[in-house]
Motif scaffolding. Structure first.
Motif, PDB file in Angstrom:
ATOM      1  N   VAL A 295      -5.573  11.634  -1.556  1.00 48.40           N
ATOM      2  CA  VAL A 295      -4.127  11.403  -1.636  1.00 48.40           C
ATOM      3  C   VAL A 295      -3.553  11.070  -0.267  1.00 48.40           C
ATOM      4  O   VAL A 295      -2.649  10.227  -0.144  1.00 48.40           O
ATOM      5  N   GLU A 296      -4.065  11.701   0.775  1.00 51.88           N
ATOM      6  CA  GLU A 296      -3.560  11.410   2.126  1.00 51.88           C
ATOM      7  C   GLU A 296      -3.843   9.969   2.511  1.00 51.88           C
ATOM      8  O   GLU A 296      -2.996   9.296   3.118  1.00 51.88           O
ATOM      9  N   LYS A 297      -5.019   9.483   2.150  1.00 50.27           N
ATOM     10  CA  LYS A 297      -5.323   8.073   2.419  1.00 50.27           C
ATOM     11  C   LYS A 297      -4.364   7.176   1.649  1.00 50.27           C
ATOM     12  O   LYS A 297      -3.866   6.184   2.181  1.00 50.27           O
ATOM     13  N   ALA A 298      -4.091   7.526   0.420  1.00 54.54           N
ATOM     14  CA  ALA A 298      -3.185   6.712  -0.389  1.00 54.54           C
ATOM     15  C   ALA A 298      -1.800   6.654   0.243  1.00 54.54           C
ATOM     16  O   ALA A 298      -1.173   5.590   0.291  1.00 54.54           O
ATOM     17  N   ARG A 299      -1.315   7.783   0.734  1.00 54.55           N
ATOM     18  CA  ARG A 299      -0.014   7.785   1.391  1.00 54.55           C
ATOM     19  C   ARG A 299      -0.036   6.873   2.618  1.00 54.55           C
ATOM     20  O   ARG A 299       0.897   6.095   2.849  1.00 54.55           O
ATOM     21  N   ALA A 300      -1.111   6.979   3.396  1.00 52.56           N
ATOM     22  CA  ALA A 300      -1.225   6.160   4.605  1.00 52.56           C
ATOM     23  C   ALA A 300      -1.302   4.680   4.257  1.00 52.56           C
ATOM     24  O   ALA A 300      -0.708   3.831   4.943  1.00 52.56           O
ATOM     25  N   MET A 301      -2.040   4.337   3.209  1.00 57.40           N
ATOM     26  CA  MET A 301      -2.169   2.934   2.811  1.00 57.40           C
ATOM     27  C   MET A 301      -0.836   2.372   2.316  1.00 57.40           C
ATOM     28  O   MET A 301      -0.505   1.214   2.576  1.00 57.40           O
TER      29      MET A 301
ATOM     30  N   GLY B 279       1.389  -0.794   4.036  1.00 52.24           N
ATOM     31  CA  GLY B 279       1.753  -2.028   3.357  1.00 52.24           C
ATOM     32  C   GLY B 279       1.010  -2.341   2.081  1.00 52.24           C
ATOM     33  O   GLY B 279       1.147  -3.448   1.546  1.00 52.24           O
ATOM     34  N   ALA B 280       0.227  -1.390   1.554  1.00 52.85           N
ATOM     35  CA  ALA B 280      -0.451  -1.641   0.279  1.00 52.85           C
ATOM     36  C   ALA B 280       0.580  -1.823  -0.824  1.00 52.85           C
ATOM     37  O   ALA B 280       1.603  -1.137  -0.862  1.00 52.85           O
ATOM     38  N   ASP B 281       0.298  -2.740  -1.742  1.00 55.91           N
ATOM     39  CA  ASP B 281       1.186  -2.968  -2.874  1.00 55.91           C
ATOM     40  C   ASP B 281       0.875  -2.030  -4.033  1.00 55.91           C
ATOM     41  O   ASP B 281       1.704  -1.839  -4.922  1.00 55.91           O
ATOM     42  N   TYR B 282      -0.333  -1.482  -4.048  1.00 57.27           N
ATOM     43  CA  TYR B 282      -0.685  -0.424  -4.992  1.00 57.27           C
ATOM     44  C   TYR B 282      -1.866   0.345  -4.428  1.00 57.27           C
ATOM     45  O   TYR B 282      -2.581  -0.141  -3.538  1.00 57.27           O
ATOM     46  N   VAL B 283      -2.057   1.562  -4.925  1.00 59.03           N
ATOM     47  CA  VAL B 283      -3.206   2.380  -4.529  1.00 59.03           C
ATOM     48  C   VAL B 283      -3.959   2.771  -5.790  1.00 59.03           C
ATOM     49  O   VAL B 283      -3.361   2.960  -6.856  1.00 59.03           O
ATOM     50  N   ALA B 284      -5.282   2.857  -5.678  1.00 58.19           N
ATOM     51  CA  ALA B 284      -6.122   3.133  -6.843  1.00 58.19           C
ATOM     52  C   ALA B 284      -6.924   4.414  -6.621  1.00 58.19           C
ATOM     53  O   ALA B 284      -7.482   4.634  -5.543  1.00 58.19           O
ATOM     54  N   PHE B 285      -6.967   5.242  -7.657  1.00 56.99           N
ATOM     55  CA  PHE B 285      -7.745   6.475  -7.638  1.00 56.99           C
ATOM     56  C   PHE B 285      -8.809   6.418  -8.732  1.00 56.99           C
ATOM     57  O   PHE B 285      -8.592   5.864  -9.804  1.00 56.99           O
ATOM     58  N   GLY B 286      -9.954   7.047  -8.482  1.00 59.42           N
ATOM     59  CA  GLY B 286     -10.996   7.137  -9.492  1.00 59.42           C
ATOM     60  C   GLY B 286     -12.377   7.194  -8.860  1.00 59.42           C
ATOM     61  O   GLY B 286     -12.498   7.043  -7.640  1.00 59.42           O
TER      62      GLY B 286
END
Length: 208
Positions: free
Chosen positions: A112-118, A122-129
């Motif tokens: 989740v921390e990486k997702a927040r940073a991404m 400037g990421a337009d979406y983040v993917a988990f799985g």
């Protein structure tokens, strides 16, 4: 072309198929309601030709085409964006090459921390799985549903869930915070239009 806020995110399954069959399958998924297509091909034969054909059919259905892993291929064919995995480079490099309007998504696995940073980067979406056992990536590290709940509290870009998702188990991921469900075999191991409709129906149901 903008990235949708919700819906089915279908990822190609080109192994042992002709170019025409891949395009036919993707069009069927789009007819069934897929909102995004990602061209993923680990053993490409003619990637530029296939990606160009997919881009044309995606735009017919007003859906973006993203390229998995390859900023260069996305640039070559004029795709709508790119999906970056662990070793596929930085968002800033992709943005420089593809321009300010490109869709850039990032795999964040269970971080989740990486997702927040991404998202900040400037990421337009983040993917988990992956959330469930997956035939495509059987050795991928599992992600926890609670990660979706945590991400939803602090991330404003769309959240994509991937990994073994079926119409029978996808609803719990949407309830936890996923905005889009990314699917390969669940769509393309079956008749793609009917399969896509089964997933798309999840987005029309009230939360569990």
């Amino acid at each position: 072309m903008k990235f949708p806020r919700r819906g089915l995110y279908a990822i190609t399954q080109p192994e042992n198929k002709t170019i025409n069959q891949v395009v036919k399958d993707v069009e069927a998924a789009l007819r069934g309601g897929a909102r995004v297509i990602q061209y993923r091909d680990k053993n490409p034969v003619n990637a530029s030709q296939l990606a160009s054909l997919l881009l044309e059919i995606c735009h017919t259905y007003d859906a973006p085409l993203l390229i998995n892993d390859s900023i260069e291929l996305a640039l070559t064919v004029g795709a709508d964006g790119v999906h970056l995995g662990r070793d596929d480079g930085e968002i800033s490099a992709a943005r420089r090459k593809l321009g300010p309007n490109a869709i850039i998504g990032v795999s964040c696995y269970n971080d989740v921390e990486k997702a927040r940073a991404m998202a900040v980067a400037g990421a337009d979406y983040v993917a988990f799985g992956r959330f469930f056992p997956s035939g495509t990536k059987p050795l991928a590290a599992p992600a926890e549903i609670i990660s979706l709940e945590r991400a939803k509290q602090s991330i404003t870009v769309p959240i994509v869930a991937i990994g073994g998702i079926l119409p029978e188990n996808g609803g719990q991921l949407l309830t936890a915070g996923a905005d889009l469900l990314a699917v390969i075999g669940g769509v393309f191991d079956h008749e793609p239009e009917a399969a896509a409709r089964a997933y798309q129906a999840l987005f029309n149901q009230p939360p569990e």
